[in-house]
Design a protein around this motif. Structure first.
Motif, PDB file in Angstrom:
ATOM      1  N   LYS A  20       0.885  -1.202   0.056  1.00  0.00           N
ATOM      2  CA  LYS A  20       0.097  -0.126  -0.031  1.00  0.00           C
ATOM      3  C   LYS A  20       0.937   1.167   0.084  1.00  0.00           C
ATOM      4  O   LYS A  20       0.273   2.322  -0.024  1.00  0.00           O
ATOM      5  N   GLU A  21       2.194   0.835   0.108  1.00  0.00           N
ATOM      6  CA  GLU A  21       3.116   2.316   0.380  1.00  0.00           C
ATOM      7  C   GLU A  21       4.411   1.728  -0.160  1.00  0.00           C
ATOM      8  O   GLU A  21       4.902   0.614   0.009  1.00  0.00           O
ATOM      9  N   ASP A  22       5.337   2.485  -0.230  1.00  0.00           N
ATOM     10  CA  ASP A  22       6.904   2.360  -0.239  1.00  0.00           C
ATOM     11  C   ASP A  22       7.218   2.103   1.028  1.00  0.00           C
ATOM     12  O   ASP A  22       6.982   2.694   2.013  1.00  0.00           O
ATOM     13  N   GLY A  23       8.409   1.147   1.077  1.00  0.00           N
ATOM     14  CA  GLY A  23       9.010   0.973   2.255  1.00  0.00           C
ATOM     15  C   GLY A  23       9.571  -0.660   2.513  1.00  0.00           C
ATOM     16  O   GLY A  23       9.461  -1.220   1.663  1.00  0.00           O
ATOM     17  N   TYR A  24      10.127  -0.607   3.650  1.00  0.00           N
ATOM     18  CA  TYR A  24      10.688  -2.029   3.722  1.00  0.00           C
ATOM     19  C   TYR A  24       9.913  -2.933   4.260  1.00  0.00           C
ATOM     20  O   TYR A  24       8.917  -2.557   5.225  1.00  0.00           O
ATOM     21  N   ILE A  25       9.683  -4.054   3.996  1.00  0.00           N
ATOM     22  CA  ILE A  25       9.018  -5.024   4.843  1.00  0.00           C
ATOM     23  C   ILE A  25       9.726  -5.469   6.116  1.00  0.00           C
ATOM     24  O   ILE A  25      10.821  -6.029   6.128  1.00  0.00           O
ATOM     25  N   THR A  26       8.902  -5.261   7.188  1.00  0.00           N
ATOM     26  CA  THR A  26       9.685  -5.653   8.461  1.00  0.00           C
ATOM     27  C   THR A  26       9.371  -6.934   8.753  1.00  0.00           C
ATOM     28  O   THR A  26      10.040  -7.496   9.944  1.00  0.00           O
ATOM     29  N   GLN A  27       8.194  -7.482   8.391  1.00  0.00           N
ATOM     30  CA  GLN A  27       7.682  -8.620   9.282  1.00  0.00           C
ATOM     31  C   GLN A  27       6.819  -9.309   8.129  1.00  0.00           C
ATOM     32  O   GLN A  27       6.035  -8.666   7.856  1.00  0.00           O
ATOM     33  N   ILE A  28       6.863 -10.697   8.227  1.00  0.00           N
ATOM     34  CA  ILE A  28       5.868 -11.781   7.696  1.00  0.00           C
ATOM     35  C   ILE A  28       5.223 -12.603   8.603  1.00  0.00           C
ATOM     36  O   ILE A  28       6.149 -13.078   9.337  1.00  0.00           O
ATOM     37  N   SER A  29       4.025 -12.141   8.851  1.00  0.00           N
ATOM     38  CA  SER A  29       3.389 -12.888  10.068  1.00  0.00           C
ATOM     39  C   SER A  29       3.071 -14.493   9.890  1.00  0.00           C
ATOM     40  O   SER A  29       2.258 -14.830   9.101  1.00  0.00           O
ATOM     41  N   ASN A  30       3.901 -15.505  10.503  1.00  0.00           N
ATOM     42  CA  ASN A  30       3.617 -16.846  10.654  1.00  0.00           C
ATOM     43  C   ASN A  30       1.889 -16.916  10.734  1.00  0.00           C
ATOM     44  O   ASN A  30       1.369 -17.681   9.973  1.00  0.00           O
ATOM     45  N   SER A  31       1.613 -16.455  11.968  1.00  0.00           N
ATOM     46  CA  SER A  31       0.299 -16.761  12.225  1.00  0.00           C
ATOM     47  C   SER A  31      -0.884 -16.407  11.012  1.00  0.00           C
ATOM     48  O   SER A  31      -1.811 -17.013  10.751  1.00  0.00           O
ATOM     49  N   GLN A  32      -0.646 -15.152  10.773  1.00  0.00           N
ATOM     50  CA  GLN A  32      -1.729 -14.553   9.838  1.00  0.00           C
ATOM     51  C   GLN A  32      -1.300 -15.331   8.411  1.00  0.00           C
ATOM     52  O   GLN A  32      -2.479 -15.502   7.705  1.00  0.00           O
ATOM     53  N   ILE A  33      -0.347 -15.799   8.058  1.00  0.00           N
ATOM     54  CA  ILE A  33       0.031 -16.586   6.845  1.00  0.00           C
ATOM     55  C   ILE A  33      -0.866 -17.740   6.960  1.00  0.00           C
ATOM     56  O   ILE A  33      -1.529 -18.130   6.289  1.00  0.00           O
ATOM     57  N   LYS A  34      -1.076 -18.569   8.308  1.00  0.00           N
ATOM     58  CA  LYS A  34      -1.817 -19.574   8.413  1.00  0.00           C
ATOM     59  C   LYS A  34      -3.054 -19.439   8.251  1.00  0.00           C
ATOM     60  O   LYS A  34      -4.060 -20.178   7.724  1.00  0.00           O
ATOM     61  N   VAL A  35      -3.535 -18.352   8.783  1.00  0.00           N
ATOM     62  CA  VAL A  35      -5.096 -17.975   8.749  1.00  0.00           C
ATOM     63  C   VAL A  35      -5.446 -17.620   7.409  1.00  0.00           C
ATOM     64  O   VAL A  35      -6.554 -18.281   6.832  1.00  0.00           O
ATOM     65  N   ILE A  36      -4.708 -16.898   6.656  1.00  0.00           N
ATOM     66  CA  ILE A  36      -5.292 -16.972   5.003  1.00  0.00           C
ATOM     67  C   ILE A  36      -4.894 -18.143   4.460  1.00  0.00           C
ATOM     68  O   ILE A  36      -5.721 -18.537   3.601  1.00  0.00           O
ATOM     69  N   ALA A  37      -3.974 -19.104   4.887  1.00  0.00           N
ATOM     70  CA  ALA A  37      -3.965 -20.306   3.762  1.00  0.00           C
ATOM     71  C   ALA A  37      -4.964 -21.316   4.263  1.00  0.00           C
ATOM     72  O   ALA A  37      -5.490 -21.897   3.447  1.00  0.00           O
ATOM     73  N   THR A  38      -5.343 -21.092   5.494  1.00  0.00           N
ATOM     74  CA  THR A  38      -6.577 -22.010   5.979  1.00  0.00           C
ATOM     75  C   THR A  38      -7.847 -21.501   5.054  1.00  0.00           C
ATOM     76  O   THR A  38      -8.585 -22.268   4.876  1.00  0.00           O
ATOM     77  N   ALA A  39      -8.027 -20.359   4.955  1.00  0.00           N
ATOM     78  CA  ALA A  39      -9.074 -19.667   4.402  1.00  0.00           C
ATOM     79  C   ALA A  39      -9.020 -20.043   2.885  1.00  0.00           C
ATOM     80  O   ALA A  39     -10.096 -20.466   2.121  1.00  0.00           O
ATOM     81  N   LEU A  40      -7.788 -20.136   2.458  1.00  0.00           N
ATOM     82  CA  LEU A  40      -7.637 -20.573   0.813  1.00  0.00           C
ATOM     83  C   LEU A  40      -8.240 -21.967   0.684  1.00  0.00           C
ATOM     84  O   LEU A  40      -8.463 -22.396  -0.579  1.00  0.00           O
ATOM     85  N   GLY A  41      -8.187 -22.995   1.732  1.00  0.00           N
ATOM     86  CA  GLY A  41      -8.442 -24.306   1.548  1.00  0.00           C
ATOM     87  C   GLY A  41      -7.487 -25.035   2.003  1.00  0.00           C
ATOM     88  O   GLY A  41      -7.578 -26.373   2.010  1.00  0.00           O
ATOM     89  N   CYS A  42      -6.166 -24.652   2.491  1.00  0.00           N
ATOM     90  CA  CYS A  42      -5.002 -25.538   3.012  1.00  0.00           C
ATOM     91  C   CYS A  42      -5.566 -26.453   4.292  1.00  0.00           C
ATOM     92  O   CYS A  42      -6.058 -25.723   5.204  1.00  0.00           O
ATOM     93  N   PRO A  43      -5.299 -27.560   4.270  1.00  0.00           N
ATOM     94  CA  PRO A  43      -4.449 -28.317   3.457  1.00  0.00           C
ATOM     95  C   PRO A  43      -5.334 -29.212   2.606  1.00  0.00           C
ATOM     96  O   PRO A  43      -4.902 -29.972   1.598  1.00  0.00           O
ATOM     97  N   SER A  44      -6.695 -29.176   2.765  1.00  0.00           N
ATOM     98  CA  SER A  44      -7.602 -30.265   2.059  1.00  0.00           C
ATOM     99  C   SER A  44      -7.646 -29.861   0.564  1.00  0.00           C
ATOM    100  O   SER A  44      -7.497 -30.669  -0.270  1.00  0.00           O
ATOM    101  N   ASP A  45      -7.587 -28.599   0.173  1.00  0.00           N
ATOM    102  CA  ASP A  45      -7.754 -28.029  -1.235  1.00  0.00           C
ATOM    103  C   ASP A  45      -6.171 -28.063  -1.435  1.00  0.00           C
ATOM    104  O   ASP A  45      -5.553 -27.128  -1.286  1.00  0.00           O
ATOM    105  N   LYS A  46      -5.733 -29.096  -2.189  1.00  0.00           N
ATOM    106  CA  LYS A  46      -4.073 -29.127  -2.013  1.00  0.00           C
ATOM    107  C   LYS A  46      -3.628 -28.403  -3.239  1.00  0.00           C
ATOM    108  O   LYS A  46      -2.502 -27.906  -3.251  1.00  0.00           O
TER     109      LYS A  46
END
Lengths: 507, 507
Positions: free
Chosen positions: B417-443
């Motif tokens: 959304k803006e210029d800048g450095y990525i200071t963190q990628i959140s493990n827990s939020q990545i899991k939440v989004i992956a689950t919403a996408l269908g992981c692991p049952s939708d391979k």
């Protein structure tokens, strides 16, 4: 969805039925779904079956009765979410202290029906592992009083309570009339038997009704000054009752913090201001050593003080049952006989001592002198008169005689097998035999312990007489008594040590 | 009684139906009864219903399937008794130590089907409250291996295991072929995803079969030297699996003692002698601090030694996901690409470092030099060759290309959304989004993290690309990402402190 009460389904498991055509709202983690009634929620197991059609939710009759719902009622069912109190419950496993706010949220969540059996267990087992501190126990006590019935009199309420564990402990039937006869207010709520052969409520029910609403208690008690009613139907501290039902009973647990909060919260809910607490202490009771009793007593006194209840604890002798009678009808008889001056000294003495403590707390006697007043109330006949007045106010017949109180027609004696002193009457084996006889549901069942510890008996003397309404139950009880006798007998010489048993030092 | 399988009843609750004319064998304390099959017992809830006739016991189809019983089989049902192990379980609440014998009796009682959910909870929660000591953990590990499948090779078995908690950790797909290519034996059993978007078994299943019996593993592994199979169908340490299913998952618990015993017992059952243990350590993983990881590592090493498994633990960087790909198909692609020399440096490096430790344990390299061998095996093409050999041995197509591995047709980018450095990628939020996408049952679902922590990005750059087989799932995932973004961006100046923000000392 529309409720359909299933009359042909009877189960204590909390299950509901939905049609295969409806979406299954179960939570994969726990197999539970949440039933939502008007104000309340409940966790249930979901069964998918064509016993109901689309849009219907089938509810077994006894669950419907408990929830007070009928066919045609509207009800929602949703996947179960982890309760908001979950992280608060689990805080204890990180060795953190529960705040008052934490405990309020947890107890409230439980009351709302959001908490599963496993989460209830996590809460209770944490307290079994490590007792709460004084503040936490106080806050738990207060949290328990946030829901359910409350009874408030506009004068001080006195109370007597026993932490239990001792068979034959019918002294509440004497203490309530003794205290009430003096003019103090003692509207006592009691429990039915949990592990004992007869709870105070079971015994009183032999003579009169024990089911009264809060409103009825508020009307009757100020007139009679005393009542003996069953607390179970009053819905006092309902979450505490759920903890007992869901975790403590199935796991035979009794965490100290919950004992204290459980008792004091119910007293708070019924307006008790001064209480004497009977702590039966001795072999085969909950409190084995005096030290255990003393420690728990100090906690009761201190936490009572914090929540506004003056508590005095009495460590009482409990190496054998109290008095001679065990079982609802037999105990009712013995309590009345004792009030009439014809009962065992031990029952009278325990009753007047505990009453005396209440008189001293009320300022009616100097410390150590309260029992004199209590004894005088019994001797003068005022206590037995008050007793029948209470029975009458609770719908019983005040002209009942001892003979009117029926006991089981099937009887059998247990004899001494040899000459010797009785060295022990076993509380736990007395309970086993009483349960076999039918206590507490068969009110006419029970036993009379004719000879107690310390007495010399001759071979063939009757030590215990058993009673039951069912011949079969008598047989089972006799068998239990022969497998493990309820008393132990020894000669005066307990052991003989002669030269043969001495190992000589050869020098 | 005769079994009647009820095809029209589907429930995950363990209930059986008996006729109102049959005696109800429930235990009043727990509402449970015990079903007795030939050798095994099982606790069930009893429902009384006229769905079955006298002498019949109705068993819902899925329960019947699990217990492997059919209509007409003979079965007994009895009141449930408190298990013999109950007092042993409760010993822990008196702060006593469990002996090896205690733990054997408890685990055996659980295996026999005598132990209720609440009693399972009491056992597990005690360990959550206070970790077992070294001896107890060793004995628990051994007790877990008393039942279920065992696999015994007549040569040393090597293994790599991760305690998990980090998304994108596909390194087992690289390590197994690297080790196997060297000739060492590494028949790895893996789990499916529990909380991660894709377990090793889920990822491998994109390419080939992962269900193999103990016998098949014993036949195939000595030839290929490596396998990647699902451990779940092998019935290794079955009581451990019950503890996970009945208590740990519903309560989201993970007591340290059980983590250790659970992992080591399954390794013991599969004959592992040397293991490298990946301990992802960092924000939003199981092991937040290095100190936590170190303590647990020491326990693993010591208890491993006691039970005969040489363990080396590697604390690995886990402040953000490993590599770029998240989700079964995408991770399979990335693992293969990395073996082909076309993957991210982080995945390669972690794989060769962990493989290197195993080479050192095997004596194939000096301490600190093992990764050189591993890197050489990858560079030479031996690792990718071995990988396809394993895929083929497990029934997959060794000619699969990266393009053959299909991913979700519905894709969407998440932009900066803006210029800048990525200071963190959140493990827990990545899991939440992956689950919403269908992981692991939708391979085919998952995401590619295109830019990682430390990188500078410009407004509008794609940071993450999402994939799903379902359009609807993509929408939900995008919504989850907008509610709580999976990455944090800041300029190089993280905070600005000027005179306005300084409190001046007035002298």
């Amino acid at each position: 969805m529309k409720v359909k009460i299933l009359d042909n389904i009877d189960t204590r498991a909390e299950i509901v039925y939905i049609s295969p055509e409806d979406n299954d709202p179960r939570d994969a983690q726990t197999e539970l779904a949440q039933l939502i009634l008007d104000q309340k929620k409940k966790l249930v197991h979901v069964v998918i079956s064509d016993m109901v059609i689309k849009g219907e939710i089938g509810i077994p009759k006894n669950l419907g009765d408990r929830l007070n719902i009928q066919t045609g009622n509207a009800i929602a069912i949703k996947p179960r979410h982890r309760p908001v109190s979950y992280p608060l419950i689990m805080k204890k496993y990180d060795h953190k202290k529960w705040s008052g706010e934490d405990l309020r949220i947890i107890i409230d969540d439980m009351y709302q029906g959001n908490v599963s059996d496993l989460e209830y267990a996590a809460f209770t087992l944490a307290m079994q592992y490590e007792s709460l501190d004084m503040d936490e126990t106080e806050q738990l006590t207060r949290a328990f009083t946030l829901h359910g019935e409350t009874i408030e009199f506009n004068e001080p309420v006195y109370d007597k309570h026993s932490i239990g564990g001792i068979p034959g402990n019918k002294v509440s039937l004497l203490i309530v009339p003794i205290i009430a006869a003096s003019g103090l207010l003692i509207p006592k709520t009691s429990s039915r038997a949990i592990t004992s052969p007869s709870g105070t409520a079971d015994t009183m029910e032999v003579l009169c009704d024990i089911n009264f609403s809060a409103q009825e208690i508020l009307e009757i008690a100020p007139k009679t000054r005393g009542m003996l009613v069953w607390g179970g139907q009053l819905n006092l501290a309902p979450v505490d009752s759920e903890i007992i039902k869901r975790v403590e009973r199935p796991l035979s647990l009794d965490p100290e913090s919950v004992i204290i909060a459980s008792i004091l919260s119910k007293k708070l809910s019924t307006g008790v201001k001064h209480m004497v607490l009977d702590m039966p202490t001795g072999a085969e009771t909950k409190m084995i050593t005096r030290n255990d009793s003393k420690q728990l007593s100090h906690l009761f006194v201190e936490i009572g003080r914090k929540v506004g209840i003056e508590v005095e604890c009495a460590l009482t002798y409990a190496d054998q049952p109290v008095g001679h009678a065990i079982g609802p009808a037999l105990e009712a008889r013995e309590a009345i006989a004792t009030l009439m001056g014809k009962g065992p000294r031990s029952v009278l003495e325990k009753s007047i001592e505990l009453s005396g403590i209440l008189f001293e707390m009320a300022g009616l006697a100097q410390r150590g002198k309260g029992s004199v007043i209590a004894e005088e109330i019994v001797k003068s006949g005022k206590a037995i008169k008050k007793f029948w007045e209470i029975v009458e106010a609770q719908g019983g017949n005040p002209n009942t005689t001892l003979e009117d109180i029926q006991v089981g027609q099937y009887t059998a004696p247990i004899h001494a097998k040899e000459d010797g002193y009785i060295t022990q009457i076993s509380n736990s084996q007395i309970k086993v035999i009483a349960t076999a006889l039918g206590c507490p549901s068969d009110k006419k069942s029970g036993m009379i312990i004719k000879r107690k510890a310390g007495e010399f008996v001759k071979k063939g003397d009757t030590i215990i007489e058993l009673f039951s309404s069912r011949e079969n139950a008598l047989d089972i009880a006799l068998q239990a008594a022969s497998v493990k006798p309820p008393f132990r007998q020894e000669g005066m010489v307990l052991e003989r040590i002669g030269s043969g048993s001495i190992e000589l030092n050869r020098t």
